[in-house]
Design an enzyme around this catalytic site. Structure first.
Site, mmCIF file in Angstrom:
data_model
loop_
_atom_site.group_PDB
_atom_site.id
_atom_site.type_symbol
_atom_site.label_atom_id
_atom_site.label_comp_id
_atom_site.label_asym_id
_atom_site.label_seq_id
_atom_site.Cartn_x
_atom_site.Cartn_y
_atom_site.Cartn_z
ATOM 1 N N ASP A 1 0.861 -1.175 0.000
ATOM 2 C CA ASP A 1 0.000 0.000 0.000
ATOM 3 C C ASP A 1 0.906 1.236 0.000
ATOM 4 O O ASP A 1 1.790 1.364 0.869
ATOM 5 C CB ASP A 1 -0.902 -0.001 1.232
ATOM 6 C CG ASP A 1 -2.016 1.024 1.121
ATOM 7 O OD1 ASP A 1 -3.122 0.644 0.715
ATOM 8 O OD2 ASP A 1 -1.770 2.211 1.426
ATOM 9 N N ILE A 2 0.715 2.131 -0.964
ATOM 10 C CA ILE A 2 1.534 3.345 -1.048
ATOM 11 C C ILE A 2 1.169 4.265 0.107
ATOM 12 O O ILE A 2 -0.005 4.575 0.331
ATOM 13 C CB ILE A 2 1.327 4.060 -2.391
ATOM 14 C CG1 ILE A 2 1.680 3.117 -3.557
ATOM 15 C CG2 ILE A 2 2.172 5.321 -2.469
ATOM 16 C CD1 ILE A 2 1.414 3.711 -4.922
ATOM 17 N N GLU B 1 -4.422 2.619 -4.440
ATOM 18 C CA GLU B 1 -2.961 2.564 -4.251
ATOM 19 C C GLU B 1 -2.520 1.238 -3.637
ATOM 20 O O GLU B 1 -1.409 1.116 -3.151
ATOM 21 C CB GLU B 1 -2.503 3.727 -3.365
ATOM 22 C CG GLU B 1 -2.992 3.676 -1.929
ATOM 23 C CD GLU B 1 -4.339 4.360 -1.739
ATOM 24 O OE1 GLU B 1 -4.643 4.754 -0.603
ATOM 25 O OE2 GLU B 1 -5.099 4.496 -2.716
#
Length: 373
Positions: free
Chosen positions: A248-249, A292
């Site tokens: 996950d960004i 994301e």
């Protein structure tokens, strides 16, 4: 047959489709040659006097019937194997045609068979028409099959052409009709095969598009949903490891807010490119699960090896960052990693939840870190 077994190359597909059609359409032909001859023999004026020719022709048609039915298709799609099968089967079809031509000739030459000439004539018309409409794939062999069916009868009737003028004229005109029909059927057959190949290609492209994220060109959530349970079932059945890495960004919403959605899209694409650099095994399945959040399915890899790859990716991203609108941008990611364990994971969903919890643990512990499930 499943699409996965179909050749993708257009020329090879045409050849593969041709041998498939020949195999299907040859099933009934051989037995009707045998039945037609038996009818000619049985309904002759003296079947017992024709024991030798009757038995020989019956044996010949029976052997060709068995050979046609037992002529199996090659399991591989190699060009040489398909070509070899096609010409071998054409040889059997031409032998069948030639044998029927000789049988028809016998009905004209042998007096006891004169009563069966109508049966032979009707069968000859049926077999020649079937050759044109069932096997138009190759024009020359199909034309040769028709000639072999008719030639013996024509040769026998020619010396008495004046007596048989009506029959000879009718046969010649019918043969011309069959040749014209063959030309048309040949074009229509190959046009149909080409259309089928185009439709299959379009369906595969649409299927690929439906399973591919349009921005990053990674697999999408649909592909993950289709593959995940299958991969888990295979790992459970074979006892082989299956690692799932969720990424996950960190603070991606701030990137969109500060730099715009176009910059955010660029980051997502570059993030996917870095994933391709690190997770390079042919069996690795790279996915964008939504927004994301990304994922990597790694069959056949243990937890430590998968952890090293995950850390390599995290450090690479942390040290070099990404670039948005020609400006460097620091970017980090949180990761959750786990390996399927049948003792702890009652289902694929349970396995995913365990790894997803590890991802959220990494985020709650300060982000830019990898947590093991």
């Amino acid at each position: 047959m499943p699409n996965t077994l179909m050749p993708n190359d257009p020329d090879r597909f045409r050849l593969w489709r041709e041998v498939q059609d020949m195999r299907v359409r040859t099933t009934l032909g051989g037995i009707f040659y045998l039945i037609a001859w038996l009818l000619c023999w049985i309904f002759s004026s003296a079947p017992k006097q024709l024991l030798l020719p009757g038995s020989l022709f019956s044996l010949g048609f029976a052997i060709l019937l068995v050979l046609r039915l037992r002529h199996r298709l090659p399991t591989e799609h190699d060009l040489d194997g398909l070509l070899r099968w096609r010409w071998q089967h054409w040889a059997l079809l031409l032998l069948n045609s030639m044998l029927w031509g000789l049988a028809t000739g016998c009905t004209l030459l042998l007096t006891p068979l004169h009563d069966s000439q109508l049966i032979a004539a009707l069968s000859t018309i049926a077999f020649s028409t079937a050759a044109i409409f069932n096997f138009p794939m190759q024009r020359l062999p199909a034309a040769c099959a028709v000639l072999l069916i008719y030639l013996p009868a024509l040769v026998i009737m020619l010396p008495q052409a004046s007596k048989n003028a009506g029959v000879l004229t009718t046969l010649v005109f019918f043969m011309l009709y069959l040749m014209l029909a063959l030309k048309r059927n040949h074009k229509e057959y190959h046009a149909g095969v080409d259309l089928q190949h185009q439709l299959l290609e379009q369906r595969e492209q649409l299927d690929l598009l439906s399973r591919t994220d349009s921005l990053t060109q990674l697999g999408n959530r649909l592909q993950f949903n289709n593959l995940f349970e299958l991969q888990v079932a295979q790992a459970q059945r074979q006892g082989s490891p299956l690692a799932l890495l969720l990424l996950d960004i960190d603070h991606f919403k701030q990137i969109n807010d500060q730099h715009g959605h176009m910059a955010g899209d660029q980051c997502l694409c570059q993030f996917a490119d870095v994933m391709r650099q690190v997770f390079r095994r042919q069996s690795d399945i790279l996915l964008r699960l939504g927004g994301e959040e990304f994922g990597v399915l790694m069959p056949g890899i243990d937890l430590e090896h998968a952890r090293q790859l995950g850390e390599q990716f995290r450090l690479l991203l942390d040290e070099h960052g990404l670039e948005a609108q020609a400006q460097p941008l620091r970017l980090t990611t949180s990761l959750g990693l786990g390996v399927f364990d049948s003792a702890r994971d009652a289902s694929a969903d349970a396995f995913f939840s365990r790894v997803d919890d590890a991802l959220y643990q990494a985020k709650h512990q300060g982000r830019n870190r990898l947590c093991l499930a």
